[in-house]
Design an enzyme around this catalytic site. Structure first.
Site, PDB file in Angstrom:
ATOM      1  N   SER A 144       0.826  -1.214   0.000  1.00 43.29           N
ATOM      2  CA  SER A 144       0.000   0.000   0.000  1.00 43.29           C
ATOM      3  C   SER A 144       0.856   1.258   0.000  1.00 43.29           C
ATOM      4  O   SER A 144       0.355   2.358  -0.229  1.00 43.29           O
ATOM      5  CB  SER A 144      -0.927   0.008   1.217  1.00 43.29           C
ATOM      6  OG  SER A 144      -0.176  -0.053   2.416  1.00 43.29           O
ATOM      7  N   GLY A 199       8.564   2.181  -1.392  1.00 42.14           N
ATOM      8  CA  GLY A 199       9.766   2.180  -0.574  1.00 42.14           C
ATOM      9  C   GLY A 199      10.297   0.810  -0.223  1.00 42.14           C
ATOM     10  O   GLY A 199      11.408   0.686   0.292  1.00 42.14           O
ATOM     11  N   CYS A 247      13.106  -1.515   2.802  1.00 38.02           N
ATOM     12  CA  CYS A 247      13.967  -0.496   3.404  1.00 38.02           C
ATOM     13  C   CYS A 247      13.157   0.590   4.106  1.00 38.02           C
ATOM     14  O   CYS A 247      13.340   0.850   5.288  1.00 38.02           O
ATOM     15  CB  CYS A 247      14.864   0.121   2.335  1.00 38.02           C
ATOM     16  SG  CYS A 247      15.923   1.442   2.959  1.00 38.02           S
ATOM     17  N   GLY A 251      24.610 -10.733  12.693  1.00 38.02           N
ATOM     18  CA  GLY A 251      24.879  -9.836  11.576  1.00 38.02           C
ATOM     19  C   GLY A 251      24.282  -8.468  11.820  1.00 38.02           C
ATOM     20  O   GLY A 251      23.926  -8.112  12.947  1.00 38.02           O
ATOM     21  N   VAL A 303      21.053 -23.432  16.787  1.00 37.38           N
ATOM     22  CA  VAL A 303      19.746 -23.685  17.385  1.00 37.38           C
ATOM     23  C   VAL A 303      19.157 -24.930  16.726  1.00 37.38           C
ATOM     24  O   VAL A 303      19.072 -25.021  15.503  1.00 37.38           O
ATOM     25  CB  VAL A 303      18.810 -22.476  17.179  1.00 37.38           C
ATOM     26  CG1 VAL A 303      17.406 -22.787  17.690  1.00 37.38           C
ATOM     27  CG2 VAL A 303      19.382 -21.247  17.874  1.00 37.38           C
ATOM     28  N   ALA A 348      17.292 -13.700  12.794  1.00 40.04           N
ATOM     29  CA  ALA A 348      17.938 -12.703  11.933  1.00 40.04           C
ATOM     30  C   ALA A 348      19.190 -13.298  11.315  1.00 40.04           C
ATOM     31  O   ALA A 348      20.307 -12.798  11.515  1.00 40.04           O
ATOM     32  CB  ALA A 348      18.271 -11.444  12.740  1.00 40.04           C
ATOM     33  N   ASP A 390      18.480  -6.804  -4.386  1.00 44.22           N
ATOM     34  CA  ASP A 390      18.641  -8.009  -3.573  1.00 44.22           C
ATOM     35  C   ASP A 390      18.330  -9.293  -4.322  1.00 44.22           C
ATOM     36  O   ASP A 390      18.717 -10.379  -3.882  1.00 44.22           O
ATOM     37  CB  ASP A 390      17.723  -7.942  -2.341  1.00 44.22           C
ATOM     38  CG  ASP A 390      18.184  -6.930  -1.313  1.00 44.22           C
ATOM     39  OD1 ASP A 390      19.178  -6.223  -1.573  1.00 44.22           O
ATOM     40  OD2 ASP A 390      17.546  -6.830  -0.250  1.00 44.22           O
ATOM     41  N   ALA A 431      20.592  -1.287   0.364  1.00 46.80           N
ATOM     42  CA  ALA A 431      19.750  -0.346  -0.377  1.00 46.80           C
ATOM     43  C   ALA A 431      20.574   0.504  -1.325  1.00 46.80           C
ATOM     44  O   ALA A 431      20.166   0.772  -2.464  1.00 46.80           O
ATOM     45  CB  ALA A 431      18.969   0.544   0.593  1.00 46.80           C
ATOM     46  N   HIS A 438      39.111  20.899  12.553  1.00 42.71           N
ATOM     47  CA  HIS A 438      39.390  20.599  13.966  1.00 42.71           C
ATOM     48  C   HIS A 438      38.458  21.425  14.850  1.00 42.71           C
ATOM     49  O   HIS A 438      38.281  22.621  14.607  1.00 42.71           O
ATOM     50  CB  HIS A 438      40.843  20.931  14.291  1.00 42.71           C
ATOM     51  CG  HIS A 438      41.185  20.754  15.745  1.00 42.71           C
ATOM     52  ND1 HIS A 438      41.416  19.522  16.304  1.00 42.71           N
ATOM     53  CD2 HIS A 438      41.301  21.669  16.748  1.00 42.71           C
ATOM     54  CE1 HIS A 438      41.686  19.684  17.591  1.00 42.71           C
ATOM     55  NE2 HIS A 438      41.622  20.972  17.891  1.00 42.71           N
TER      56      HIS A 438
END
EC number: 1.8.1.4
Length: 466
Positions: free
Chosen positions: A36, A39, A42, A183, A238, A271, A313, A321, A445
């Site tokens: 909907s 983008g 990301c 990660g 796991v 993840a 991807d 991205a 600086h």
């Protein structure tokens, strides 16, 4: 049937940037997106909402801990998690609306629905109401992005066992959050919930965090995160996850074999990475097939079928991205008959923890494997005046240069605001700069960026501030 010069399937960073550039070049273009909002991952459930929560959680921790008190700011903050989530969502909405505006500005048609190929030159779009529209184009760009990679034996229900999307909208702060995967996604989202009060345990199959990054830099980041309270179980796998109404029981064992142990948590975040999203594209209608990783092959963004292009991807390279955006521009320029290249050696990577990790180019491990002689210059943020005065001295800047030519081959930073500084070396390395070029360039600086110059100076042992 409506005809276009280019039809783009996917409205994420690859897709919408491809559409914008096509419009700028005067091509008629349609961008097909079933969400909907535009983008992609990301803007909607990835880079942007996670940064909103990272920023908010950093401020909360600073206010509730010793950081504000040390600066003479005495407050007792109360966490309003609902408001934190609300402002995140408002920010995301603003960004996605901005993409809509950019498409309109560049005369791009947003065709709402899920696209699939119907032979060469045709895309069928299925709208939410089930109706279908056929689009025709000389060139079709597949920019469908990626989705979280599932873990065998662990069923993601986004109730107690969650993916990255679920971790962006938990209804309460967990007492104990287990993150599977050390990660970018796991460390960033784990950082958010640790700052807000959760105990966080990170489980990683490998014996190190941040696979693929410079090993010394990754170890420094791990020490910093452990100091903040994160627990790491490396070299562990796991084998079972059992969810209940109020938590998850997780069984893990050493990756090399050994005695299993059981951990209890309120939530488990899976993840372990992302995989290309090609579901429902009807690739077989044009004779396309994915490899064993689920990716579509490309040669300068061209698929193996003339007139069909792949970016982002869904194809090889880092799932970032900004990599997708670079490929989007290059792909459309080539479609328009213009020469264009993506320099895959200079795509920076960033982990937005605190401290941040940022890198570009070769790691020491890669150069050793290649047998290439190199020299290293390092400079710690403990010796940088701005970092010291701001009490953010963890980490260092590392510059790796060719032993003979002095050309900068890789830069690896862990420290404050390094995500904003790595771009300097991306530019320098694009022009084949030497470490001496950086060392001779005046930096303002006091800034943290002076650490970069000092590291470049130290390639030849000439750093002046240590």
């Amino acid at each position: 049937m409506k005809s276009y010069d280019v039809v783009i399937i996917g409205g994420g960073p690859g897709g919408y940037n491809a559409a914008i550039r096509a419009g700028q070049l005067g091509l008629s273009v349609a961008c097909v997106e079933g969400r909907s909002t535009l983008g992609g991952t990301c803007l909607n459930v990835g880079c942007m909402p996670s940064k909103a929560l990272l920023h908010a959680s950093e401020l909360y921790e600073a206010a509730s801990g010793e950081e504000f008190a040390h600066l003479g700011i005495e407050v007792k903050p109360t966490l309003n998690l609902a408001q934190m989530m609300k402002q995140k969502d408002q920010s995301v909405t603003g960004l996605t609306k901005g993409i809509e505006y950019l498409l309109r500005k560049n005369k791009v048609d947003w065709v709402k629905g899920w696209g699939r190929l119907d032979g060469v030159g045709k895309v069928i779009v299925k709208a939410e109401d089930g109706s279908e529209t056929t689009l025709q184009a000389k060139d079709i760009v597949i920019a469908t992005g990626s989705e979280p990679t599932p873990l065998p034996g662990v069923t993601i229900d986004n109730q107690r066992i969650i993916d990255s999307t679920g971790a962006l909208s938990l209804p309460q702060v967990p007492k104990h959050l287990i993150v599977i995967g050390a990660g970018v996604i796991g460390l960033e989202l784990g950082s958010v919930w640790r700052r807000l009060g959760a105990e966080v345990t990170v489980i990683e199959y490998l014996d190190r965090i941040c696979p693929g990054t410079d090993e010394e830099t990754a170890k420094t980041l791990q020490k910093a995160l452990a100091k903040q309270g994160m627990t790491f179980k490396l070299g562990s796998k796991v084998t079972q996850a059992t969810a209940s109404a109020d938590g998850v029981s997780l069984v893990l064992e050493p990756a090399a074999g050994g005695t299993a142990e059981t951990l209890q948590a309120d939530y488990v975040l899976v993840a372990i990475g992302r995989r290309p999203y090609t579901q429902g594209l009807n690739l077989e209608s044009v004779g396309l097939a994915t490899d064993k990783r689920g990716m579509l092959a490309n040669d300068h963004h061209r698929s193996t079928v003339p007139g069909i292009w792949v970016i982002g991807d869904v194809t090889s390279g880092p799932m970032l991205a900004h990599k997708a955006e670079d490929e989007a521009v290059s792909c459309i320029e080539r479609i328009a008959g213009k020469p264009h290249e993506v320099n895959y050696n200079l795509i920076p990577g960033v982990i937005y923890t605190r401290p941040e990790l940022a890198s570009v180019g070769k790691t020491e491990e890669q150069l050793k494997a290649e047998g290439r002689a190199y020299k290293v210059g390092k400079f710690p943020f403990t010796a940088n005046s701005r970092a010291k005065i701001n009490h953010e001295t963890e980490g260092f800047a590392k510059v790796i240069a060719d032993a003979t030519t002095d050309e900068v081959l890789g830069v690896h930073l862990v420290g404050p605001s390094v995500s904003e500084m790595i771009g300097e070396f991306c530019v320098a390395m694009e022009f084949s700069a030497s470490a001496e070029d950086i060392a001779l360039t005046c930096h303002p600086h006091p800034t943290r960026s002076e650490a970069l110059r000092q590291a470049a100076m130290n390639v030849d042992g000439k750093a002046m501030q240590i």
